[in-house]
Design a protein around this motif. Structure first.
Motif, short mmCIF file in Angstrom:
data_model
loop_
_atom_site.label_atom_id
_atom_site.label_comp_id
_atom_site.label_asym_id
_atom_site.label_seq_id
_atom_site.Cartn_x
_atom_site.Cartn_y
_atom_site.Cartn_z
N GLY A 32 2.58 -3.70 2.54
CA GLY A 32 2.06 -2.40 2.98
C GLY A 32 2.13 -1.38 1.86
O GLY A 32 1.20 -0.58 1.67
N LEU A 33 3.22 -1.40 1.11
CA LEU A 33 3.37 -0.49 -0.02
C LEU A 33 2.33 -0.80 -1.10
O LEU A 33 1.73 0.12 -1.68
N ALA A 34 2.10 -2.08 -1.37
CA ALA A 34 1.10 -2.47 -2.36
C ALA A 34 -0.29 -2.02 -1.92
O ALA A 34 -1.09 -1.54 -2.73
N LYS A 35 -0.58 -2.15 -0.62
CA LYS A 35 -1.87 -1.71 -0.10
C LYS A 35 -2.05 -0.21 -0.29
O LYS A 35 -3.12 0.26 -0.71
N LEU A 36 -0.99 0.55 -0.02
CA LEU A 36 -1.05 2.00 -0.19
C LEU A 36 -1.28 2.38 -1.65
O LEU A 36 -2.11 3.24 -1.95
N VAL A 37 -0.58 1.70 -2.56
CA VAL A 37 -0.74 1.98 -3.99
C VAL A 37 -2.17 1.66 -4.44
O VAL A 37 -2.79 2.44 -5.18
N LEU A 38 -2.71 0.53 -3.97
CA LEU A 38 -4.07 0.17 -4.36
C LEU A 38 -5.10 1.14 -3.79
O LEU A 38 -6.08 1.48 -4.47
N LEU A 39 -4.89 1.60 -2.56
CA LEU A 39 -5.81 2.58 -1.99
C LEU A 39 -5.77 3.89 -2.77
O LEU A 39 -6.82 4.50 -3.05
N LEU A 40 -4.57 4.33 -3.14
CA LEU A 40 -4.45 5.56 -3.94
C LEU A 40 -5.08 5.39 -5.32
O LEU A 40 -5.75 6.29 -5.82
N PHE A 41 -4.87 4.22 -5.93
CA PHE A 41 -5.48 3.95 -7.23
C PHE A 41 -7.01 3.98 -7.13
O PHE A 41 -7.68 4.54 -8.00
N GLY A 42 -7.54 3.39 -6.07
CA GLY A 42 -8.99 3.40 -5.88
C GLY A 42 -9.52 4.81 -5.71
O GLY A 42 -10.58 5.17 -6.25
N MET A 43 -8.79 5.64 -4.97
CA MET A 43 -9.22 7.01 -4.76
C MET A 43 -9.19 7.79 -6.08
O MET A 43 -10.15 8.51 -6.40
N VAL A 44 -8.12 7.64 -6.84
CA VAL A 44 -8.02 8.33 -8.13
C VAL A 44 -9.11 7.84 -9.08
O VAL A 44 -9.72 8.64 -9.81
N ALA A 45 -9.39 6.54 -9.07
CA ALA A 45 -10.43 5.99 -9.95
C ALA A 45 -11.80 6.56 -9.58
O ALA A 45 -12.59 6.88 -10.47
N ARG A 46 -12.08 6.71 -8.30
CA ARG A 46 -13.37 7.28 -7.89
C ARG A 46 -13.51 8.72 -8.36
O ARG A 46 -14.57 9.13 -8.84
N VAL A 47 -12.45 9.50 -8.19
CA VAL A 47 -12.49 10.90 -8.64
C VAL A 47 -12.68 10.96 -10.15
O VAL A 47 -13.49 11.74 -10.66
N PHE A 48 -11.95 10.12 -10.87
CA PHE A 48 -12.05 10.09 -12.33
C PHE A 48 -13.47 9.72 -12.76
O PHE A 48 -14.06 10.36 -13.64
N LEU A 49 -14.04 8.69 -12.13
CA LEU A 49 -15.40 8.28 -12.48
C LEU A 49 -16.42 9.36 -12.14
O LEU A 49 -17.40 9.53 -12.87
#
Length: 57
Positions: A32-49
């Motif tokens: 669950g923690l890994a899923k949360l980290v990956l979701l946050l990483f995806g969100m940050v990557a979208r904003v960055f892109l």
């Protein structure tokens, strides 16, 4: 004697069952923690892109 061994076997089985439940609970927590980290990483990557795309135009 047979009754005592049966009781000991039942206790050992119960202990193993609880250990397995604890291990599975910890694994669920880690996943669950890994899923949360990956979701946050995806969100940050979208904003960055999005900002990179805005900067290129």
């Amino acid at each position: 004697m047979r009754r005592i061994m049966g009781a000991i076997g039942a206790v050992v089985l119960e202990i193993l069952k609880w250990i397995l439940r604890i291990i599975l609970g910890a694994l669920k927590l880690v996943l669950g923690l890994a899923k949360l980290v990956l979701l946050l990483f995806g969100m940050v990557a979208r904003v960055f892109l999005a900002f990179v795309r805005m900067g290129t135009f």
